[in-house]
Write a protein that holds these residues in place. Structure first.
Motif: not given
Length: 313
Positions: A274-283, A262-268, A190-193
């Motif tokens: 986020g780009a992948d989520d925008e490409d997917t159409e909402p249900a 994940e450790m050194y480039e979490p913003t990337a 995950t982004n935490k552990r």
């Protein structure tokens, strides 16, 4: 030895030597073909995957092993393409249920979702490599065979048959239990552990926060390089000591890069997801179906009340 035999031996030696020298080049050509088969021409992942596979070919020891590795990746790419074609829709589009690669940002399974809190972002989960259960099963089977052999030598014949059957059943039960443990065990990021869940009847969860990890590396044996598995070791940021070691994880090179990102480039990572989520159409909302169901429920209750009233009269 005649002169013809000498000439034939020299020619065959030259052919074998030239074929061996061509093996690394041919291995790199095969992995480029594999990347082309696995990804479409317009897919930006195609050149990235090709470079990754060629780098993997370069670190393989020997020359013939490079060629065999290329053949392995090419056959895997062909099988993946065939799976896509078999699972394609009627219009020829690829089925979404067949991922082109093993690593995807997906929803966590039920084995992992219960251990995640609401504010952390799930990055993926993996089972151990199949070599893990193969090694454990081989050891258990060896002990079973030794137990049967000792029983036949040391136990009286009237008891040997029963004990042999008991040892065989116990061996199969232990192998089945270890297989279930291998199937249910998960390595989670995950982004935490970083987390490892284990166990079938008794679940055990071990996690390491990413902020505590200062050093993470993976080790590969010769067999691990052939079959693409390795062991991860992570160190503590404060005490500089080993805090976790995970064995027999699949595709350690890609998994290592995933952890470093994940450790050194979490913003990337967040930007890509986020780009992948925008490409997917909402249900589509299911409000109409919910309202229709509630109306049917109300009508059923009213009819039940009316029937009870007529029965009381």
């Amino acid at each position: 030895m005649s002169g013809i035999e000498i000439v034939i031996g020299v020619v065959l030696g030259l052919v074998v030597n030239e074929a061996t020298d061509l093996s690394p080049w041919l291995g790199r050509v095969l992995v480029r073909w594999a990347a082309g088969i696995e990804y479409a021409d317009e897919d930006p992942q195609r050149p990235v995957r090709s470079e990754e596979l060629q780098a993997l070919i370069n670190v393989r020891p020997g020359k013939l092993l490079k060629l065999l590795t290329g053949l392995g990746f090419l056959s895997a790419a062909v099988l993946t393409r065939l799976r896509r074609l078999v699972g394609s829709d009627a219009d020829g589009s690829l089925a979404e249920a067949l991922p082109p690669r093993e690593y995807r940002e997906d929803e966590p399974t039920m084995l992992v979702a219960r251990y995640l809190f609401a504010t952390e972002r799930y990055r993926g989960e993996w089972k151990r490599h199949w070599i893990h259960i193969a090694k454990a099963g081989s050891v258990i089977l060896l002990y079973g065979v030794l137990g049967v052999w000792v029983t036949q030598l040391r136990i009286k014949p009237q008891y040997a048959g029963f004990l042999t059957a008991a040892i065989c059943v116990a061996t199969l039960v232990v192998i089945a239990y270890r297989f279930a443990g291998w199937w249910f065990d998960r390595f989670v990021i995950t982004n935490k552990r970083v987390m490892m869940t284990r166990g079938v009847l008794w679940r055990r969860v071990r996690m390491v926060p990413l902020m505590r990890v200062v050093d993470i590396q993976y080790n590969q044996s010769v067999l691990g390089r052939l079959l693409s598995y390795g062991s991860f070791t992570s160190g503590d940021r404060t005490t500089r000591r080993t805090i976790s070691q995970l064995r027999d994880l699949p595709n350690p090179n890609e998994l290592y890069l995933r952890l470093l990102e994940e450790m050194y480039e979490p913003t990337a990572v967040e930007a890509r997801l986020g780009a992948d989520d925008e490409d997917t159409e909402p249900a589509a909302p299911a409000t109409d179906e919910v309202i229709a169901g509630l109306e049917k429920l109300v009508l059923s209750i009213e009819s039940l009340i009316a029937a009870l009233g007529r029965s009381e009269r």
